[in-house]
Design a protein around this motif. Structure first.
Motif, mmCIF file in Angstrom:
data_model
loop_
_atom_site.group_PDB
_atom_site.id
_atom_site.type_symbol
_atom_site.label_atom_id
_atom_site.label_comp_id
_atom_site.label_asym_id
_atom_site.label_seq_id
_atom_site.Cartn_x
_atom_site.Cartn_y
_atom_site.Cartn_z
ATOM 1 N N ILE A 1 -1.170 -1.101 -4.337
ATOM 2 C CA ILE A 1 -2.401 -0.322 -4.311
ATOM 3 C C ILE A 1 -2.071 1.084 -3.825
ATOM 4 C CG2 ILE A 1 -4.668 -0.059 -3.244
ATOM 5 C CD1 ILE A 1 -4.840 -3.087 -3.076
ATOM 6 N N ASP B 1 1.128 -5.872 -7.658
ATOM 7 C CA ASP B 1 -0.051 -5.971 -6.806
ATOM 8 C C ASP B 1 -0.171 -4.781 -5.849
ATOM 9 O OD1 ASP B 1 2.076 -6.534 -5.149
ATOM 10 O OD2 ASP B 1 1.246 -8.391 -4.325
ATOM 11 N N LYS C 1 -5.519 0.322 -8.243
ATOM 12 C CA LYS C 1 -4.683 -0.863 -8.376
ATOM 13 C C LYS C 1 -3.538 -0.598 -9.349
ATOM 14 C CE LYS C 1 -8.328 -4.152 -7.197
ATOM 15 N NZ LYS C 1 -9.110 -5.341 -7.628
ATOM 16 N N ALA C 2 -2.552 -1.465 -9.270
ATOM 17 C CA ALA C 2 -1.299 -1.237 -9.987
ATOM 18 C C ALA C 2 -1.484 -1.032 -11.480
ATOM 19 C CB ALA C 2 -0.345 -2.399 -9.726
ATOM 20 N N GLU C 3 -2.302 -1.862 -12.132
ATOM 21 C CA GLU C 3 -2.461 -1.760 -13.587
ATOM 22 C C GLU C 3 -3.055 -0.409 -13.985
ATOM 23 O OE1 GLU C 3 -1.435 -3.587 -15.959
ATOM 24 O OE2 GLU C 3 -0.738 -5.352 -14.866
ATOM 25 N N TYR D 1 0.818 -1.212 0.000
ATOM 26 C CA TYR D 1 0.000 0.000 0.000
ATOM 27 C C TYR D 1 0.851 1.261 0.000
ATOM 28 C CZ TYR D 1 -4.009 -2.940 1.172
ATOM 29 O OH TYR D 1 -5.007 -3.889 1.151
#
Length: 259
Positions: free
Chosen positions: A126, A124, A166-168, A104
């Motif tokens: 955030i 992954d 989120k990461a993407e 995070y």
């Protein structure tokens, strides 16, 4: 070295490591230690680039809400500059800075990552600015740096809703610059920073200053900042070394001295 923040230096790279269990919450003490360590990274000649790292599990989950919960308006007027000045000290490190983001990076943690020149994140990870869910807004650069990075409409969506990114999506909108497996985040950030260990120190510093200050002014003023920085580099030994090496050996062969 502070209790929760330390500067680790090896091979020209300084790692600003956050280590406050359990979530790297950015309380007043951590803020002061970040400011001190940023100053040390700025001053040390053996630090050519900087990595900001919160550890394998997470980057930073934000400000210490328990510490703020009972503060009054008057308290916060007196205290709110602490986080801002700490992060400004990081943003003003005149060397390449990369944030290595695992887990995070929320609230103040996201704002700290925004102070870096680039952000390498776990696939992954955030990120987000969820302050609105506490009845407040980002107060350490989130409304300003995020909007400059991803654009005002995307920044408003993220800040108004307080939603997690989120990461993407973070990669798609330019909030982060590269995604790698979580286990590789620090290694990748260190590799990026290490390329500056033998770079032309003053040229890199001038480029960062011209870009950062240029974003704060109109184009004409920005071009003048660039012109002045460009001319000033002709007084450095590295400029002489770089041009001489180019003439004799072609590009990429110069052995810069950082002078």
């Amino acid at each position: 070295m502070g209790e929760f923040v330390r500067l680790e230096v090896a091979d020209g790279v300084g790692t600003i490591r956050l280590d406050r269990p359990k979530m790297n919450a950015l309380n007043a003490q951590v803020q002061e230690e970040i400011r001190e360590v940023a100053g040390e990274a700025t001053a040390r000649d053996d630090v050519k680039a900087v990595v900001i790292y919160g550890g394998e599990r997470l980057f930073a989950a934000g400000a210490d809400v328990k510490e703020m919960a009972d503060m009054s308006y008057t308290d916060m007027i007196k205290r709110s500059s602490g986080l801002t000045t700490a992060f400004t000290a990081v943003a003003r490190i005149p060397k390449p800075v990369v944030a290595a983001i695992t887990g995070y990076a929320l609230g103040g943690g996201c704002e700290l990552a925004l102070c870096a020149d680039i952000r390498i994140a776990a696939d992954d990870a955030i990120l987000g600015q969820p302050e609105i869910l506490l009845g407040i807004i980002p107060g350490a650069g989130g409304t300003q740096r995020l909007s400059r990075l991803v654009g005002p409409s995307r920044a408003k969506d993220i800040i108004f809703t307080g939603r997690f990114v989120k990461a993407e999506e973070a990669l798609a909108i330019g909030l982060v610059d590269r995604l790698v497996p979580a286990a590789d985040v620090y290694t990748e950030a260190l590799a990026w920073a290490s390329q500056f260990a033998n770079a032309a120190t003053y040229a890199v510093r001038a480029a960062k200053d011209a870009i950062d200050r240029g974003l704060e002014v109109d184009l004409e003023t920005g071009l003048e900042i660039e012109r002045q920085q460009f001319a000033a580099l002709f007084a450095t030994e590295d400029r002489t070394i770089g041009m001489g090496s180019f003439v004799e050996n072609g590009p990429g062969k110069a052995q810069f001295q950082g002078r």
